[in-house]
Design a protein around this motif. Structure first.
Motif, PDB file in Angstrom:
ATOM      1  N   TYR A 126      19.110  27.534 -59.412  1.00 58.93           N
ATOM      2  CA  TYR A 126      19.530  26.333 -58.681  1.00 58.93           C
ATOM      3  C   TYR A 126      18.586  26.140 -57.497  1.00 58.93           C
ATOM      4  O   TYR A 126      18.455  27.023 -56.642  1.00 58.93           O
ATOM      5  CB  TYR A 126      20.966  26.564 -58.226  1.00 58.93           C
ATOM      6  CG  TYR A 126      21.720  25.366 -57.702  1.00 58.93           C
ATOM      7  CD1 TYR A 126      21.776  24.176 -58.406  1.00 58.93           C
ATOM      8  CD2 TYR A 126      22.424  25.452 -56.512  1.00 58.93           C
ATOM      9  CE1 TYR A 126      22.505  23.097 -57.941  1.00 58.93           C
ATOM     10  CE2 TYR A 126      23.169  24.389 -56.026  1.00 58.93           C
ATOM     11  CZ  TYR A 126      23.203  23.213 -56.748  1.00 58.93           C
ATOM     12  OH  TYR A 126      23.936  22.146 -56.288  1.00 58.93           O
ATOM     13  N   TYR A 170      17.828  23.921 -62.268  1.00 61.68           N
ATOM     14  CA  TYR A 170      18.543  22.746 -61.767  1.00 61.68           C
ATOM     15  C   TYR A 170      17.891  22.317 -60.460  1.00 61.68           C
ATOM     16  O   TYR A 170      17.932  23.041 -59.478  1.00 61.68           O
ATOM     17  CB  TYR A 170      20.007  23.131 -61.538  1.00 61.68           C
ATOM     18  CG  TYR A 170      21.012  22.022 -61.297  1.00 61.68           C
ATOM     19  CD1 TYR A 170      20.744  20.929 -60.484  1.00 61.68           C
ATOM     20  CD2 TYR A 170      22.270  22.082 -61.877  1.00 61.68           C
ATOM     21  CE1 TYR A 170      21.685  19.930 -60.268  1.00 61.68           C
ATOM     22  CE2 TYR A 170      23.229  21.083 -61.661  1.00 61.68           C
ATOM     23  CZ  TYR A 170      22.927  20.024 -60.852  1.00 61.68           C
ATOM     24  OH  TYR A 170      23.863  19.036 -60.624  1.00 61.68           O
ATOM     25  N   GLU A 172      18.206  20.058 -57.453  1.00 60.29           N
ATOM     26  CA  GLU A 172      19.382  19.431 -56.824  1.00 60.29           C
ATOM     27  C   GLU A 172      19.012  18.806 -55.486  1.00 60.29           C
ATOM     28  O   GLU A 172      18.564  19.501 -54.570  1.00 60.29           O
ATOM     29  CB  GLU A 172      20.442  20.527 -56.606  1.00 60.29           C
ATOM     30  CG  GLU A 172      21.606  20.148 -55.718  1.00 60.29           C
ATOM     31  CD  GLU A 172      22.539  19.166 -56.390  1.00 60.29           C
ATOM     32  OE1 GLU A 172      22.308  17.959 -56.253  1.00 60.29           O
ATOM     33  OE2 GLU A 172      23.499  19.638 -57.044  1.00 60.29           O
ATOM     34  N   GLY A 201      21.734  14.687 -57.975  1.00 61.73           N
ATOM     35  CA  GLY A 201      21.754  14.354 -56.560  1.00 61.73           C
ATOM     36  C   GLY A 201      21.196  12.967 -56.310  1.00 61.73           C
ATOM     37  O   GLY A 201      19.994  12.745 -56.447  1.00 61.73           O
TER      38      GLY A 201
END
Ligand code: 1GP
Length: 246
Positions: A126, A170, A172, A201
């Protein structure tokens, strides 16, 4: 297995879209009606989670499972956001940060429970990118996002994540981001890694979704825009389908 499905669609050049449901921002009572409309133009996946949740996550996951056949993955902000009713979990490690709590600690706390549950666990690197305002992830994790123009840092972080064995990455920008992840950064990460790439996002328009998909996102995530205008979500799903039909 959900991960196999994700890989299979990607191998056929099919872009995917996930709806993010934050249990705190979606009234339990209205969820059933919302899901009826979601079922008319179904996304590939539903994520359930948020940076800080006070609602009962079990109730939200159960309501989603009762009202749709779309696979449900937990998208947890912490180790307490686990529900055995979900099909799987994005086992997120916040690679852009230097806070051990979000790199490994919540994972240790939740691993035995996850193993017992038998749910599918998908390790996901992430990577938080500056979205133009302080995001809940930044605040709650006490970590700095990668600046939007520092593609090299995002790419290096992503490569490291893949080398460490993450099954997905990911990018974000944070929920409600003013600026979604720049196309050049998505493209940079996409061309230097091989695992499925999720981007989310601030994806609140057809144009932004097209841009993210065309830059290399395999899965785009929409949360805020659905909360603000659930009726518009079908357009986003159709946008991804249109790209796939081209
Ligand atoms: C946030 O990537 C997700 O964690 C979705 O962001 O709510 O801005 O769509 P939005």
């Amino acid at each position: 297995m959900i991960y196999e499905q994700i890989l299979s669609k990607r191998s056929r050049d099919k872009k995917q879209i996930a709806l993010l449901i934050d249990p705190d921002k979606t009234e339990q009572q209205s969820l059933e009606g919302l899901l009826r409309s979601v079922n008319r133009t179904p996304p590939d996946l539903i994520f359930v989670g948020g940076s800080l949740i006070s609602a009962n996550i079990d109730n939200t996951v159960k309501a989603v499972k009762d009202n749709t056949d779309i696979p449900v993955l937990l998208f947890p902000g912490s180790s307490i956001q686990i529900s055995r009713f979900a099909d799987g979990i994005l086992f997120l490690s916040l690679l852009s940060g230097r806070n051990p709590e979000f790199l490994i600690s919540h994972h240790v706390s939740s691993a035995p429970l996850l193993k017992l549950s038998g749910m599918e666990v998908i390790s996901t690197g992430y990577i938080l990118i500056d979205g133009g305002k302080v995001s809940s992830v930044e605040y709650m994790s006490n970590t700095k996002p990668i600046p939007g123009e520092k593609t090299d840092l995002a790419v290096a972080t992503a490569i490291a994540g893949e080398m460490m064995g993450m099954k997905m990455l990911y990018l974000e920008a944070g929920s409600g981001a003013l600026n979604s992840v720049p196309a050049s950064m998505i493209y940079g990460v996409k061309t230097q890694t091989t695992v499925p790439l999720i981007v989310g996002g601030g994806l609140n328009s057809v144009k932004k979704i097209e841009t993210a998909c065309n830059a290399g996102a395999d899965i785009v995530v929409v949360g805020n825009a659905f909360e603000k205008d659930p009726g518009s979500f079908g357009n986003f799903v159709n946008t991804v389908r249109d790209i796939n039909d081209q």
